[in-house]
Design an enzyme around this catalytic site. Structure first.
Site, PDB file in Angstrom:
ATOM      1  CG  PHE A 212      28.207 -25.042  16.708  1.00 11.85           C
ATOM      2  CD1 PHE A 212      27.477 -24.662  15.591  1.00 11.85           C
ATOM      3  CD2 PHE A 212      29.273 -24.244  17.102  1.00 11.85           C
ATOM      4  CE1 PHE A 212      27.800 -23.500  14.888  1.00 11.85           C
ATOM      5  CE2 PHE A 212      29.609 -23.092  16.416  1.00 11.85           C
ATOM      6  CZ  PHE A 212      28.868 -22.712  15.306  1.00 11.85           C
TER       7      PHE A 212
ATOM      8  CG  ASN B 246      19.130 -23.765  13.850  1.00 11.03           C
ATOM      9  OD1 ASN B 246      20.030 -24.010  14.659  1.00 11.03           O
ATOM     10  ND2 ASN B 246      19.330 -22.981  12.787  1.00 11.03           N
TER      11      ASN B 246
ATOM     12  CB  SER C 154      26.331 -20.334  14.924  1.00  7.29           C
ATOM     13  OG  SER C 154      25.290 -20.866  15.718  1.00  7.29           O
TER      14      SER C 154
ATOM     15  N   GLY D 101      24.990 -27.288   7.969  1.00 13.47           N
ATOM     16  CA  GLY D 101      23.956 -27.596   8.956  1.00 13.47           C
ATOM     17  C   GLY D 101      23.076 -28.756   8.564  1.00 13.47           C
TER      18      GLY D 101
ATOM     19  CG  ASN E  78      21.391 -21.175  17.736  1.00 12.08           C
ATOM     20  OD1 ASN E  78      20.550 -20.442  18.233  1.00 12.08           O
ATOM     21  ND2 ASN E  78      21.311 -21.628  16.495  1.00 12.08           N
ATOM     22  CB  THR E  79      27.950 -21.019  19.959  1.00 10.67           C
ATOM     23  OG1 THR E  79      27.552 -22.279  19.404  1.00 10.67           O
ATOM     24  CG2 THR E  79      29.161 -21.230  20.842  1.00 10.67           C
TER      25      THR E  79
ATOM     26  CE  LYS F 195      26.510 -19.754   7.033  1.00 11.47           C
ATOM     27  NZ  LYS F 195      25.996 -21.120   6.900  1.00 11.47           N
TER      28      LYS F 195
ATOM     29  CG  ASN G 211      24.885 -18.697  10.258  1.00 14.75           C
ATOM     30  OD1 ASN G 211      23.881 -19.387  10.431  1.00 14.75           O
ATOM     31  ND2 ASN G 211      26.099 -19.140  10.525  1.00 14.75           N
TER      32      ASN G 211
HETATM   33  C1  LIG Z   1      18.596 -26.567  10.971  1.00 17.39           C
HETATM   34  C2  LIG Z   1      19.714 -25.661  10.560  1.00 17.39           C
HETATM   35  C3  LIG Z   1      20.996 -25.902  11.034  1.00 17.39           C
HETATM   36  C4  LIG Z   1      22.039 -25.068  10.647  1.00 17.39           C
HETATM   37  N1  LIG Z   1      23.301 -25.337  11.096  1.00 17.39           N
HETATM   38  C5  LIG Z   1      24.329 -24.563  10.659  1.00 17.39           C
HETATM   39  C6  LIG Z   1      25.659 -24.841  11.058  1.00 17.39           C
HETATM   40  O1  LIG Z   1      25.937 -25.816  11.757  1.00 17.39           O
HETATM   41  N2  LIG Z   1      26.651 -24.022  10.621  1.00 17.39           N
HETATM   42  C7  LIG Z   1      26.408 -22.943   9.805  1.00 17.39           C
HETATM   43  O2  LIG Z   1      27.338 -22.245   9.421  1.00 17.39           O
HETATM   44  N3  LIG Z   1      25.148 -22.662   9.390  1.00 17.39           N
HETATM   45  C8  LIG Z   1      24.121 -23.441   9.804  1.00 17.39           C
HETATM   46  N4  LIG Z   1      22.854 -23.153   9.386  1.00 17.39           N
HETATM   47  C9  LIG Z   1      22.626 -21.961   8.521  1.00 17.39           C
HETATM   48  C10 LIG Z   1      22.570 -22.298   7.041  1.00 17.39           C
HETATM   49  O3  LIG Z   1      23.798 -22.831   6.598  1.00 17.39           O
HETATM   50  C11 LIG Z   1      22.216 -21.061   6.205  1.00 17.39           C
HETATM   51  O4  LIG Z   1      23.250 -20.114   6.335  1.00 17.39           O
HETATM   52  C12 LIG Z   1      20.912 -20.426   6.625  1.00 17.39           C
HETATM   53  O5  LIG Z   1      19.972 -21.401   6.995  1.00 17.39           O
HETATM   54  C13 LIG Z   1      20.304 -19.565   5.523  1.00 17.39           C
HETATM   55  O6  LIG Z   1      19.997 -20.336   4.381  1.00 17.39           O
HETATM   56  P1  LIG Z   1      18.512 -20.918   4.081  1.00 17.39           P
HETATM   57  O7  LIG Z   1      17.549 -19.780   4.283  1.00 17.39           O
HETATM   58  O8  LIG Z   1      18.572 -21.409   2.682  1.00 17.39           O
HETATM   59  O9  LIG Z   1      18.288 -22.012   5.056  1.00 17.39           O
HETATM   60  C14 LIG Z   1      21.793 -23.967   9.773  1.00 17.39           C
HETATM   61  C15 LIG Z   1      20.492 -23.750   9.298  1.00 17.39           C
HETATM   62  C16 LIG Z   1      19.450 -24.573   9.677  1.00 17.39           C
HETATM   63  C17 LIG Z   1      18.069 -24.306   9.134  1.00 17.39           C
END
Ligand SMILES: Cc1cc2nc3c(=O)[nH]c(=O)nc-3n(C[C@H](O)[C@H](O)[C@H](O)COP(=O)(O)O)c2cc1C
Length: 345
Positions: free
Chosen positions: A112, A108, A172, A60, A174-175, A207, A236
């Site tokens: 995607f 967020n 995710s 992400g 958001n989809t 994941k 996630n």
């Molecule tokens: C802005 C943002 C965008 C993200 N986009 C994705 C993504 O495209 N695909 C995905 O598998 N996880 C995505 N994540 C999730 C992160 O990979 C992670 O699993 C989640 O944020 C928990 O870790 P953290 O607390 O260290 O951020 C996103 C997280 C954030 C904050």
């Protein structure tokens, strides 16, 4: 890196998505630096890959594989790019990314947004130093049933040649429809198709969401073990809302960062139990210190990933976590990180 405390107020004056774009643009101008050398204490071998240290960049941050070399240069043991979908897509309407500063969290609902697999393919190239995983997903109009399976298979076929590992992202929030792929039957069908498309390599990680109930956790664990997935990423962002202070707390989307920590650790323990230690685990969610990383490792994780804490702590965090782990291990009687995995009762 030492400049981050000075730069943070500038970045925080921008709306979160603009700040992120500015960060990516700045990183692109910087020289790549060398990927981390294997650390004698912290190096981990998993799924046939040699990770120089256990701290990875979560998916992400570098969705379009624009700055993975620079991020490897910060000391990450591995970088996961994506989520990449077969075709480019714009994602949801803005605003869709919110800093919860008072809570050290992020919400967020990007959905995607990415430039598609073909564009990333060219940047990833075939030969490189450092470990780069590619996280794949389904386009919004294909996110359920057979159409979703076809999108994941297309992703495996497109990206296998440039990925040290592939992550199947079905978590995710958001989809619409995507997380239904975590159901027992749907997941078995998806994973069978993905593993067949993958052939002999690269390793495939799955994941998962932290918002699964005990029955769902057992189903996911069983399906992953049956299909021969190489590791689980737990996990996630969450749709749940622990008590939060920030004015943005009621925004729709996935919550990450410090407020996710307790839930992510609890889910990791659940998955450790459900898999009986037979499947390597990668922890993500609210990791912001060496102590957090150490807790996950003792709870059964072989590797950790982070994203949100970078926003609050800056790029020096990666080296700080590795240094703290090297202090904590001998203090708890472990010679290497591998010795500490899953040792918590
Ligand atoms: C802005 C943002 C965008 C993200 N986009 C994705 C993504 O495209 N695909 C995905 O598998 N996880 C995505 N994540 C999730 C992160 O990979 C992670 O699993 C989640 O944020 C928990 O870790 P953290 O607390 O260290 O951020 C996103 C997280 C954030 C904050």
């Amino acid at each position: 890196m030492a400049l981050y405390p000075l730069l943070r107020p500038l970045a925080f004056a921008l709306d979160a998505e603009r700040a992120h774009r500015a960060t990516i643009r700045t990183l692109k101008l910087l020289p790549a630096g060398r990927p981390a050398a294997p650390d004698p204490v912290l190096a981990i071998s998993l799924a046939g890959l040699a990770f120089p240290n256990p701290v990875g960049l979560a998916a992400g941050f570098d969705k379009d594989a624009e700055v993975f070399r620079q991020m490897l240069g910060l000391g990450f043991g591995f970088v996961e790019v994506g989520t990449l979908t077969p075709r480019p897509q714009a994602g949801n309407e803005r605003p869709r990314l919110f800093r919860l500063t008072e809570d050290k969290g992020v919400i967020n609902r990007l959905g995607f947004n990415n430039k598609g697999q073909a564009a990333a393919l060219a940047r990833l190239g075939r030969r490189r130093e450092g470990l780069v995983g590619v996280n794949i997903g389904a386009n919004k109009d294909k996110a359920s049933g057979q159409a979703a399976i076809a999108d994941y298979v297309a992703g495996v076929e497109a990206m296998a040649g440039v990925a040290d590992y592939l992550t199947i992202n079905i978590s995710s929030p958001n989809t619409p429809g995507l997380r239904a792929l975590q159901g027992r039957r749907a997941l078995a069908a998806l994973l069978d198709a993905v593993m067949a498309a993958r052939g002999d390599s690269p390793p495939v990680f799955l994941k998962v969401a932290p918002d699964l109930d005990p029955g769902e956790i057992d189903d996911v664990a069983r399906a992953a073990l049956d299909a021969g997935v190489d590791a689980l990423i737990v996990g996630n962002t969450t749709l749940s809302r622990p008590s939060l202070k920030s004015p943005h707390r009621s925004e729709a989307g996935g919550l990450s960062g410090a407020p996710l920590k307790r839930l992510a650790l609890a889910r990791l323990r659940d998955f450790r139990k459900a898999t009986g230690g037979e499947l390597p685990l990668i922890a993500a969610g609210g990791i912001e210190s060496g102590a957090d990383a150490f807790d996950r490792i003792r709870a059964g994780a072989s590797l950790v990933q982070l994203y949100s804490a970078l926003v609050y702590r800056g790029p020096g965090l990666v080296k700080d976590i590795n240094a703290e782990l090297k202090r904590l291990l001998p203090r708890h009687g472990f010679a290497t990180l591998t010795d500490a995995i899953g040792t918590a009762p």
